[in-house]
Design a protein around this motif. Sequence first.
Motif, mmCIF file in Angstrom:
data_model
loop_
_atom_site.group_PDB
_atom_site.id
_atom_site.type_symbol
_atom_site.label_atom_id
_atom_site.label_comp_id
_atom_site.label_asym_id
_atom_site.label_seq_id
_atom_site.Cartn_x
_atom_site.Cartn_y
_atom_site.Cartn_z
ATOM 1 N N PRO A 82 0.791 -1.234 0.000
ATOM 2 C CA PRO A 82 0.000 0.000 0.000
ATOM 3 C C PRO A 82 0.825 1.286 0.000
ATOM 4 O O PRO A 82 0.325 2.340 -0.365
ATOM 5 N N ILE A 83 2.091 1.185 0.397
ATOM 6 C CA ILE A 83 2.949 2.376 0.451
ATOM 7 C C ILE A 83 4.172 2.127 -0.419
ATOM 8 O O ILE A 83 4.802 1.065 -0.341
ATOM 9 N N HIS A 84 4.523 3.112 -1.238
ATOM 10 C CA HIS A 84 5.657 3.016 -2.177
ATOM 11 C C HIS A 84 6.546 4.236 -1.951
ATOM 12 O O HIS A 84 6.083 5.377 -2.082
ATOM 13 N N VAL A 85 7.817 4.003 -1.619
ATOM 14 C CA VAL A 85 8.757 5.085 -1.334
ATOM 15 C C VAL A 85 10.029 4.852 -2.137
ATOM 16 O O VAL A 85 10.548 3.739 -2.172
ATOM 17 N N LEU A 86 10.527 5.910 -2.755
ATOM 18 C CA LEU A 86 11.778 5.830 -3.505
ATOM 19 C C LEU A 86 12.961 6.000 -2.552
ATOM 20 O O LEU A 86 13.005 6.943 -1.766
ATOM 21 N N SER A 87 13.900 5.076 -2.632
ATOM 22 C CA SER A 87 15.132 5.133 -1.852
ATOM 23 C C SER A 87 16.230 5.633 -2.785
ATOM 24 O O SER A 87 16.827 4.859 -3.524
ATOM 25 N N ALA A 88 16.453 6.918 -2.769
ATOM 26 C CA ALA A 88 17.414 7.546 -3.678
ATOM 27 C C ALA A 88 18.790 7.620 -3.011
ATOM 28 O O ALA A 88 18.904 7.500 -1.787
#
Length: 173
Positions: free
Chosen positions: A148-154
Amino acid sequence: MARIDRPIVLVGLMGVGKSSVGRRLAAVLDLPFTDADDAIEEAAQMTINDMFAMHGEQDFRDGERRVIARLMEEERGVIATGGGAFVNEETRKLILDKGLAVWLDADLDTLVERVGRKDNRPLLRDGNPRDILARLKTEREPAYAQAPIHVLSAPGPHQRTVNAILKAIDSWL
């Protein structure tokens, strides 16, 4: 964040930072942190590399699912899973039913740079890591996208990713 009543489970490809970001996220939230790979090695009394070599990926995934099920029942906290855990349908259902899945994602160049720092990835041993990661990214994204949650790890400080997770969880709640 006191409204979180279940484990936060970080999913995504190897190299996205599930363990390093997960430790920092748990510290910020004052919750326990568990690296599922470490728990699997402890339960099996052997390394993941040895499990793959001696028993194959399927047996490893069965053990992984059992350990993650136990972790999900034990306590509220932050759990970092192995890259293939959420791809397994039974494990994914368990995590989605009992936890809050957060998909940490990263671009291919970032993944290649990060996994090149260590030689402990059994899936990268038999070929070009960039090609293998590109294939895994394509194959696994449909499963990861169910989180349900999508976060970019840059690239950059882990705290930036921790802050993005906290913001995304807050918006989701």
